[in-house]
Design an enzyme around this catalytic site. Sequence first.
Site, mmCIF file in Angstrom:
data_model
loop_
_atom_site.group_PDB
_atom_site.id
_atom_site.type_symbol
_atom_site.label_atom_id
_atom_site.label_comp_id
_atom_site.label_asym_id
_atom_site.label_seq_id
_atom_site.Cartn_x
_atom_site.Cartn_y
_atom_site.Cartn_z
ATOM 1 N N CYS A 25 5.593 9.506 0.422
ATOM 2 C CA CYS A 25 4.268 10.103 0.590
ATOM 3 C C CYS A 25 3.992 10.994 -0.608
ATOM 4 C CB CYS A 25 4.188 10.923 1.881
ATOM 5 S SG CYS A 25 2.593 11.747 2.078
ATOM 6 N N ASN A 40 10.357 4.597 2.816
ATOM 7 C CA ASN A 40 10.142 4.018 4.128
ATOM 8 C C ASN A 40 11.369 3.235 4.581
ATOM 9 O OD1 ASN A 40 7.207 4.481 4.756
ATOM 10 N ND2 ASN A 40 6.977 3.491 2.776
ATOM 11 N N ARG A 52 0.834 -1.206 0.000
ATOM 12 C CA ARG A 52 0.000 0.000 0.000
ATOM 13 C C ARG A 52 0.864 1.249 0.000
ATOM 14 N NH1 ARG A 52 -0.775 4.802 2.596
ATOM 15 N NH2 ARG A 52 -0.398 3.781 4.611
ATOM 16 N N ASP A 53 1.510 1.537 1.112
ATOM 17 C CA ASP A 53 2.292 2.757 1.229
ATOM 18 C C ASP A 53 3.473 2.763 0.268
ATOM 19 O OD1 ASP A 53 2.946 5.249 2.303
ATOM 20 O OD2 ASP A 53 4.240 4.381 3.826
ATOM 21 N N HIS A 84 10.579 7.099 8.134
ATOM 22 C CA HIS A 84 11.163 7.225 6.797
ATOM 23 C C HIS A 84 12.658 7.474 6.939
ATOM 24 C CE1 HIS A 84 7.339 8.015 4.221
ATOM 25 N NE2 HIS A 84 7.073 7.219 5.234
ATOM 26 N N HIS A 107 6.492 4.491 12.538
ATOM 27 C CA HIS A 107 6.557 4.442 11.072
ATOM 28 C C HIS A 107 7.592 5.487 10.631
ATOM 29 C CE1 HIS A 107 4.332 3.891 7.081
ATOM 30 N NE2 HIS A 107 5.195 4.872 6.836
#
Length: 309
Positions: free
Chosen positions: A250, A259, A24-25, A219, A217
């Site tokens: 993002c 990420n 997803r991300d 980065h 989470h």
Amino acid sequence: MAEYGTIGLAGLPTRVTICEVGPRDGLQNESAVLPAEVKVEFIERLVAAGHTVVESTSFVHPKWVPQLADAEEVLDRVRRVAGVRYPVLVPNERGLDRALERGVTDIAVFGSATETFAARNLNRSLDSQLEMFAPVVARARQAGLTVRTYLSMSFGDPWEGEVPIPQVVSVAGRMMALGCSELSLGDTIGVATPGRVVALLEALRAAEIPVERIAVHFHDTYGQALANTLAALSRGVTTVDASAGGLGGCPYAKSATGNLATEDLVWQLDGLGIETGIDLGKLVETSAWMAEQLGRPSPSRVVRAISGG
């Protein structure tokens, strides 16, 4: 990693759950739009490597995230494995409707700790984003779903700069009060450093948000993701978001690079003797395969070191 031995550190958990966000991300920020069958294989490979939480897709309108426009098809085709969770991101009640139609059992909502990012990402203010999420969370919990909340810009914002810790704690508390079961603290532009991570976690603890319900989470924009993760683990966090091969960023914050790579995280955790249940070899093979699908090398250092690509 075992061939090089393991030595633990005091004060760390014995087991960590990795929330794999690559499908997803990771893929939502890729310029390439992959076919559904590739996404399905990606998810199934990640599960075969030992993942028990794989964030699979998003029900955001295809206009905003065309890379995930095939969400229904992907969910229909994925072979579900017992004991594995396949959460999806939902932005609003329409997204929740789509998720419920597909029998989804775990969802996530995506909030902001800052006014500017709430406006740019959600076209909302800090207060009105909570008004939007409230019925989504309430309906989801009523239907028996687990609800994770992402809190983006928890450490820094490209427009506002440093985000005050009391502001993050306030928004986090209000999001959790809606009924969310887990809070994922997002370092969306990768500016956090370990001291700030510890300070925020201590402030959340003081606000009576249990560490057992907090995930991180990070980065790796400034190369701090692993150091920040270790700092979080030292304060009791046991859920860490990561993306296979370091995919993603993002799409609404252009200074946000990839990420934390799942392989880099697993290498560190394996070396510390912390259980994850993930087979690093299978995971590296999966990320090397995905890099081929995307037509570029994997940014993960561990993937490059082991597979040469």
